[in-house]
Design a protein around this motif. Structure first.
Motif, PDB file in Angstrom:
ATOM      1  N   ASN A 363      -4.364 -63.919  44.756  1.00 49.43           N
ATOM      2  CA  ASN A 363      -5.459 -64.330  45.623  1.00 49.43           C
ATOM      3  C   ASN A 363      -6.783 -63.696  45.218  1.00 49.43           C
ATOM      4  N   ILE A 364      -6.766 -62.389  45.011  1.00 46.41           N
ATOM      5  CA  ILE A 364      -7.994 -61.688  44.619  1.00 46.41           C
ATOM      6  C   ILE A 364      -8.485 -62.180  43.258  1.00 46.41           C
ATOM      7  N   SER A 365      -7.572 -62.359  42.338  1.00 46.14           N
ATOM      8  CA  SER A 365      -7.954 -62.807  40.992  1.00 46.14           C
ATOM      9  C   SER A 365      -8.573 -64.192  41.020  1.00 46.14           C
ATOM     10  N   LEU A 366      -7.940 -65.112  41.744  1.00 42.56           N
ATOM     11  CA  LEU A 366      -8.456 -66.478  41.797  1.00 42.56           C
ATOM     12  C   LEU A 366      -9.785 -66.554  42.548  1.00 42.56           C
ATOM     13  N   ASN A 367      -9.918 -65.794  43.629  1.00 41.55           N
ATOM     14  CA  ASN A 367     -11.192 -65.772  44.354  1.00 41.55           C
ATOM     15  C   ASN A 367     -12.317 -65.256  43.465  1.00 41.55           C
ATOM     16  N   ALA A 368     -12.053 -64.175  42.734  1.00 43.55           N
ATOM     17  CA  ALA A 368     -13.072 -63.604  41.843  1.00 43.55           C
ATOM     18  C   ALA A 368     -13.453 -64.575  40.734  1.00 43.55           C
ATOM     19  N   LEU A 369     -12.500 -65.398  40.318  1.00 42.17           N
ATOM     20  CA  LEU A 369     -12.765 -66.363  39.251  1.00 42.17           C
ATOM     21  C   LEU A 369     -13.466 -67.618  39.768  1.00 42.17           C
ATOM     22  N   LEU A 370     -13.005 -68.161  40.888  1.00 34.87           N
ATOM     23  CA  LEU A 370     -13.438 -69.487  41.325  1.00 34.87           C
ATOM     24  C   LEU A 370     -14.688 -69.486  42.215  1.00 34.87           C
ATOM     25  N   ILE A 371     -14.867 -68.453  43.036  1.00 40.64           N
ATOM     26  CA  ILE A 371     -16.028 -68.449  43.940  1.00 40.64           C
ATOM     27  C   ILE A 371     -17.346 -68.473  43.167  1.00 40.64           C
ATOM     28  N   ILE A 374     -17.516 -72.329  41.642  1.00 40.22           N
ATOM     29  CA  ILE A 374     -17.640 -73.522  42.487  1.00 40.22           C
ATOM     30  C   ILE A 374     -17.818 -73.193  43.965  1.00 40.22           C
ATOM     31  N   GLY A 375     -18.226 -71.967  44.268  1.00 44.42           N
ATOM     32  CA  GLY A 375     -18.585 -71.615  45.635  1.00 44.42           C
ATOM     33  C   GLY A 375     -17.422 -71.581  46.608  1.00 44.42           C
ATOM     34  N   ILE A 376     -17.670 -72.040  47.838  1.00 45.77           N
ATOM     35  CA  ILE A 376     -16.645 -71.928  48.882  1.00 45.77           C
ATOM     36  C   ILE A 376     -15.458 -72.845  48.613  1.00 45.77           C
TER      37      ILE A 376
END
Length: 475
Positions: A363-371, A374-376
């Motif tokens: 979760n942390i890895s994907l949030n750091a990559l995707l936010i 492509i934002g929210i």
């Protein structure tokens, strides 16, 4: 689910949850139009901080107390031991926060630091009484006082916002709700503060260690997106994301009702070795959670952009695609929620911790990559991916303990009724321009009526259960 006590308590929880959902929905509309996305974003960040800090203050002993009390042996002793432990941990956390106050820049600037401290102190009282109520399986009382908690919070927040207090008024309402709810629960409280022994502390600690580790992961899982949106983007983006997320949570309030009802009973059934009741309750829980989540997901896809615009304002219709992803998240969350709840109630904490760690890292890895990319929408996709991973891993573990069954006939009937409803909504939108909120609400009402009619006609088991619920409500 055929046990009268569970039906009765689920009905009480359901009624309060419906009322709370409606009132909360209206209050959110008021706040979005009054204070805007940025102030709401600051409040949601305050709630995220509360969740993380309260996790440390609780130390996992809250769920441990519910577990031990629900087993029916030496209940007052476990309640007393938990109260002392909670007081000790909260006081340490409060002192540490005061010493390092200057580092909490956002909370100091917004004026919510004092409300954070008050929330933790009131939480000593609230957490002790609430754990005793839940441990004694007084689910109806817990649901009613939870409703009072939220109503008190909302009333205070509306008044405070109307008087111009903004984010401080929103945070203050959170504290007021906790205090009022705790007072109401105390009236129905049967346990007493009695002397306890070292063994009670040890038994709580043995369970709480794993609960703390698992809860740590769960809190990170549920707050990482909010905090990281606040870091990479703006408070307004936090506000949009959390309001859209709150909108999609309408699809899962049956899940919340059933979870609070089932947890203490699954714990008791596990203690007595009644695997048959555990398996039957899990199958029913899936059915009655999906009966709302699936049609709401389809309805949201067809009408969601207009609903967000008319309900919350022009800024929030930018969250349409994020909303669609989060609706799918809520469907996956049903399975994840029940799998992890049953594993906890059946004392499978070591295995559940492994699942949680894997999900948190992802979760942390994907949030750091995707936010940043492509934002929210990236936060929503990260949540979907990791929620799916969490549900899959938890299912593998739970399937080794009991037989996981889905009522396939009922699921197919839910899908049939949902897709027929969806075609009706599409046809309505093609023929009638949705130029105002009333023209948008008409297909919502028509679609809901058609869906419920089809479900009752197609599924005899659901029909019979609904008749039974209605008879219990009027008897």
């Amino acid at each position: 689910m055929n046990i009268d006590a569970i039906k009765r308590q689920s009905i009480v929880s359901f009624i309060w949850q419906v009322a709370l959902t409606f009132i909360g929905f209206l209050s959110t509309i008021y706040f979005t139009h009054t204070v805007g996305a940025s102030v709401l974003g600051g409040y949601f960040l305050f709630i995220a901080y509360i969740s993380v800090i309260n996790l440390v203050a609780d130390g996992g002993f809250g769920d441990a107390a519910i577990k031990r009390i629900s087993e029916g042996e030496e209940q007052s002793e476990y309640f007393s031991a938990f109260t002392i432990l909670r007081f000790f941990f909260v006081m340490i956390v409060v002192l540490v926060l005061i010493v390092f106050r200057k580092y909490f820049v956002d909370l100091n600037d917004s004026g919510t630091f004092i409300w954070l401290i008050l929330a933790l102190i009131v939480g000593i009282f609230y957490g002790s009484v609430a754990s005793g109520i839940l441990g004694c399986a007084k689910i109806g009382i817990a649901a009613t006082t939870s409703f009072i908690n939220n109503i008190s919070r909302i009333i205070f927040q509306i008044i405070a916002v109307a008087l111009g207090y903004g984010i401080s008024g929103l945070a203050g309402g959170f504290v007021v709700g906790l205090f009022v709810s705790a007072l109401m629960q105390l009236y129905f409280f049967d346990l007493r503060f009695v002397p306890f022994k070292l063994k009670h502390l040890k038994n709580l600690a043995n369970f709480s260690i794993w609960i703390f580790l698992i809860s740590s992961g769960s809190i990170v899982f549920s707050t990482a997106d909010t905090i990281m949106i606040g870091y990479f983007l703006s408070n307004a983006d936090v506000g949009i994301y959390r309001v859209v997320l709150q909108f999609t949570l309408l699809a899962t309030f049956m899940t919340v009702v059933l979870r609070s009802t089932l947890y203490p009973r699954v714990s008791r059934w596990d203690k007595t070795g009644d695997i048959v009741s555990i398996e039957a309750s899990l199958s029913k829980a899936f059915t009655y959670s999906l009966i709302l989540a699936i049609p709401m997901t389809i309805g949201g896809f067809v009408l969601g952009d207009k609903l967000l615009y008319f309900f919350y304002g022009g800024d929030f219709d930018n969250g349409y695609w994020t909303m669609n992803v989060l609706f799918i998240v809520q469907i996956i969350n049903i399975f994840c929620y029940f799998f992890t709840t049953y594993l906890t109630a059946m004392n499978q904490l070591k295995n559940l911790f492994t699942v949680t760690v894997a999900s948190v890292i992802a979760n942390i890895s994907l949030n750091a990559l995707l936010i940043p990319l492509i934002g929210i929408l990236g936060a929503a996709i990260a949540t979907l991916a990791t929620m799916t991973l969490n549900a899959f891993l938890a299912m593998i573990i739970l399937s080794k303990i009991l037989q996981i069954r889905i009522e396939t006939d009922s699921l197919l009937n839910i899908l049939k009724a949902s897709f027929v409803m969806g075609f009706l909504l599409i046809g309505y939108r093609m023929l009638i321009p949705l130029e105002n909120v009333w023209l948008t609400l008409i297909p919502v009402a028509l679609g809901g009526a058609l869906y419920m009619t089809l479900i009752i006609k197609l599924d005899r088991k659901i029909n019979a259960d609904l008749k039974g619920v209605m008879l219990q409500m009027i008897s």
